[in-house]
Structures are given as structure tokens and as C-alpha cells.
Design an enzyme around this catalytic site. Sequence first.
Site, short mmCIF file in Angstrom:
data_model
loop_
_atom_site.label_atom_id
_atom_site.label_comp_id
_atom_site.label_asym_id
_atom_site.label_seq_id
_atom_site.Cartn_x
_atom_site.Cartn_y
_atom_site.Cartn_z
N ASN A 109 -11.49 12.50 -69.77
CA ASN A 109 -12.89 12.72 -69.41
C ASN A 109 -13.01 14.18 -68.96
OD1 ASN A 109 -15.44 12.75 -68.35
ND2 ASN A 109 -15.15 10.99 -67.00
N ARG B 103 -14.14 10.43 -73.45
CA ARG B 103 -15.50 10.10 -73.04
C ARG B 103 -16.42 11.20 -73.54
NH1 ARG B 103 -18.55 11.08 -67.53
NH2 ARG B 103 -20.38 9.82 -67.97
N HIS C 40 -24.29 5.53 -68.99
CA HIS C 40 -23.41 4.54 -68.32
C HIS C 40 -23.11 3.37 -69.24
CE1 HIS C 40 -25.01 5.81 -64.08
NE2 HIS C 40 -23.88 6.44 -64.35
N ASN D 152 -22.78 7.57 -57.90
CA ASN D 152 -23.53 8.80 -57.63
C ASN D 152 -24.74 8.85 -58.55
OD1 ASN D 152 -22.18 10.19 -55.52
ND2 ASN D 152 -20.45 10.46 -56.91
N ASP E 195 -24.07 11.11 -49.86
CA ASP E 195 -23.03 10.08 -49.76
C ASP E 195 -23.63 8.83 -49.10
OD1 ASP E 195 -20.83 8.51 -48.51
OD2 ASP E 195 -19.62 10.05 -49.50
P1 ADP Z 1 -19.45 8.08 -59.58
O1 ADP Z 1 -20.82 7.81 -60.08
O2 ADP Z 1 -19.20 9.52 -59.28
O3 ADP Z 1 -18.34 7.40 -60.36
P2 ADP Z 1 -18.92 6.08 -57.54
O4 ADP Z 1 -19.13 4.92 -58.43
O5 ADP Z 1 -17.55 6.31 -57.00
O6 ADP Z 1 -19.45 7.43 -58.14
O7 ADP Z 1 -19.93 5.91 -56.30
C1 ADP Z 1 -20.04 6.87 -55.31
C2 ADP Z 1 -21.02 6.39 -54.26
O8 ADP Z 1 -20.54 5.14 -53.71
C3 ADP Z 1 -21.15 7.36 -53.10
O9 ADP Z 1 -22.51 7.46 -52.73
C4 ADP Z 1 -20.38 6.65 -51.98
O10 ADP Z 1 -20.87 6.98 -50.72
C5 ADP Z 1 -20.66 5.20 -52.31
N1 ADP Z 1 -19.69 4.34 -51.63
C6 ADP Z 1 -18.35 4.32 -51.80
N2 ADP Z 1 -17.80 3.45 -50.92
C7 ADP Z 1 -18.81 2.93 -50.18
C8 ADP Z 1 -18.90 1.99 -49.11
N3 ADP Z 1 -17.82 1.42 -48.60
N4 ADP Z 1 -20.14 1.70 -48.63
C9 ADP Z 1 -21.24 2.28 -49.12
N5 ADP Z 1 -21.22 3.17 -50.13
C10 ADP Z 1 -20.03 3.50 -50.65
#
Ligand code: ADP
Length: 395
Positions: free
Chosen positions: A9, A90, A179, A210, A281
Site C-alpha cells: 500500500n 492497493r 473503502h 479516520n 483522534d
Molecule cells: P484508518 O482509517 O487510518 O485505517 P483506523 O481504522 O485505525 O484508521 O481508525 C482510526 C480512528 O479510530 C481514530 O480516530 C482513533 O481515535 C479511533 N480509535 C482507535 N481506537 C479507539 C478506541 N479504543 N476508542 C475510540 N476510538 C478509537
Amino acid sequence: MTEHVLVINAGSSSLKYSLVDSDSGDAAATGLVERIGEQSSHHVHHGPKGDFEDDSPVASHEKALEAAVRAFETYGPALGDVDIVAVGHRVVHGGSQFAAPAPVDDALIAAVTELVPLAPLHNPANLEGIKVARRLLPDLPHVAVFDTAFHQTLPPYAYRYAVPFDWLKEYGIRRYGFHGTSHAFVSERAAQLLGRGADQLNLIVLHLGNGCSAAAIRRGNSVDTSMGLTPLEGLVMGTRSGDLDPAVHGHLARVAGQSAAETDRILNSESGLKGLTGENDFRELTRRRAAGDDRARLAFDLYCYRIKKYVGAYYAVLGTVDAIVFTAGVGQHSAEARAAALSDLDGLGIQVDPVRNTATTEGVISTDGSRVKVLVVPTNEEWQIAREALAVVRG
Ligand code: ADP
């Protein structure tokens, strides 16, 4: 020997890789090179012989992949010792051409290059990853797996915008959706958990990371999705606004003299949860909300309300819904977001069980009486890319 796929990726300044066992989905090794081209890059590799970390500068994607190959040699597994059947890449935008993964050849590279105007940040980086990997690993078959492909089953009334008819032919303006790899993986896994075929189920999948997107999936086919021409449309995201009145660009140009490019940048990078609270976040947002921060509360409410609107819309699109599935960082981990997004929907037969909803692993979180099942299913895009690449190689 177990068959593996090297999944790559490539981002604009990063290269993520994973050597995936295509049967189990287990990664024999994973790695990430970040800040490519900057003074201080960062390379991490997790292999069976240990973890490796290095901050020395990595000038290009080619150097990044060379460093990855060296890390495989030292920290395992040496690529020559593994049965690698394909390299799966990807690719973010496959336009209207690619409804399925495809073998990489010069024609595919030309087609993905033509799609650069639709994904100016992503496709050039994905192409660079493909070119470099083909040079360094010339004896392996390379396969492109597109984020958009799963949504090519949308009917025209769902993928068309109500704009001049010829804008599609002239400028490619339509909804593509993204996605797709995650929506495909999660919907198949949800069907397994429910003991039914994916072709027997109507699902609403909520990918909340995100980036966030919803998809309405009828009998295994995506029939609507919230992201559009670009990944900006739809749900509220970490830094992206999601839906808004298309007149905003013109209004800001008139009243603030703001260029379209600047508005674009702000809507993509300075909006969403970050725009409302300064924080993208979700964990930090949840913490601030619990501490009584008004902006965090507003952002959380707006985020969950938007999800609820899409659930309602896709419920109507599908007519009957067998399950709603949460995935990605927020979807998997935030019980608060899940509960709020599906609150007060008893009338639609949707009832989240407060105890089951504390789960952060795979499983059902709805009550026994809920007509619509609600599930948490962790996504695994690398495994999905590996499986799709393998299917292409096997023909
Ligand atoms: P990406 O889209 O970059 O793959 P992820 O699927 O890893 O991202 O999601 C990231 C988001 O998930 C961030 O906003 C992070 O704060 C949130 N996140 C991760 N763990 C938790 C948790 N335990 N509680 C709430 N939100 C979470």
C-alpha cells in the site's frame, strides 16, 4: 508450503507492506516506511526474527522497498524462503473501468495513470509503488486491487449526480465510492458469522476509521455508498467534512475571496472532527466529551447523527435489513458511538444491547429481540487484497 501474498500500500510519502498467509489471513511480517523523501524517515518491520526500527533518511519509494527487502532478509522471513504467489497492490481509484482486481501490465498502468485527475494524491503514489515493485520483484505476478471496484454494482440512479448529463463522459463526474476492500471483507465475514451466504443478506456496513463510509449491500452487491467522486462526501470524518451544500465553494469565493483549491484543502484536511474541536483522534474526542467539553459533545453528536441519517436512508434503500455492521477504528472500539448512532431505532427493529456493546472483538451486539442484528467485525483489508490477488493469479 502455505501460499503468501505480499501486499503493498504505497502512499505519497509512505510504503506499507504485509506478507499475508492467504488462507488464514495471518501476517508473517508487516512493515511501514514513513516520511519517504524527508530528512528523517522512519522504517519499522515486525518479523518472526524480531522487530526493526530505523530513522535514517529514505530518499524514494524504490529505496523504501529495497530497505523492506533487506529487513525481510534480516528479521524474516527471507522472501526466497516463502511461497509468494503474488504481489497485491492497493490502488485507490479504478474509475468506471475496474469492477474487479486486475493483473498489472503496461495497459493497466496506462489506465490507472489516466485516472490520476480523479485521485491526484493517491493514484500517482499507488503507481509508483507498482512500478518500483515490478522492478525489484520482476518474477512475481503483480495484481492491482481497487478501493472503488466493489461499488461498481451501484445502479445509475445511485451513482449519477443530478448535474449536466455529459459531465460524466467529459469529466468522469459520478459517485465511485471507496473503502470497497473493507466493505467486501466485512460483509463476507458478517455473513459467515450469521451462518448465511452473503448472497442471502441485506447489510448496512459502517466503516468508521479516520475516513468513514457507509454502504448498502444487497445480496452481496453494493447498491449505494456514502463516499462519492472523492472520499470527501458522506459521513463526518477525522479531518473531512462529509456532506455539505455544494454552494459552499462559491459562497466562500465571493465573501472571503477563498480559492477553490484552498476550500478543497480545508474541507479535506481541516474539517470533520478536527474542524469542530481541533482534534481528529476519536479517543481524545471521547475523553474531552466525558470531561464536559461542549465542542467535543457537539462533534460527537454531529458525527453520530450523520451515521444515523445514513442508516435510515439505506434501510429505505434496502427495504429489509438483516444486519448492521460496524468496523474500523471507531466502529470496532467506540461503544459510545455505536450506541448513539443506533439510539431510539426500536421502531425499525434495531436494538443495541448495552452489555454486548462493550465488545471490541468480533460478535453480535444487538439484543436477542432485535429484528436487525448489529455486529462488530474487525476489518482486514490486507487479507482481502491477498485473497483477491490470489484469485486473479489462479484465474
Ligand atoms: P484508518 O482509517 O487510518 O485505517 P483506523 O481504522 O485505525 O484508521 O481508525 C482510526 C480512528 O479510530 C481514530 O480516530 C482513533 O481515535 C479511533 N480509535 C482507535 N481506537 C479507539 C478506541 N479504543 N476508542 C475510540 N476510538 C478509537
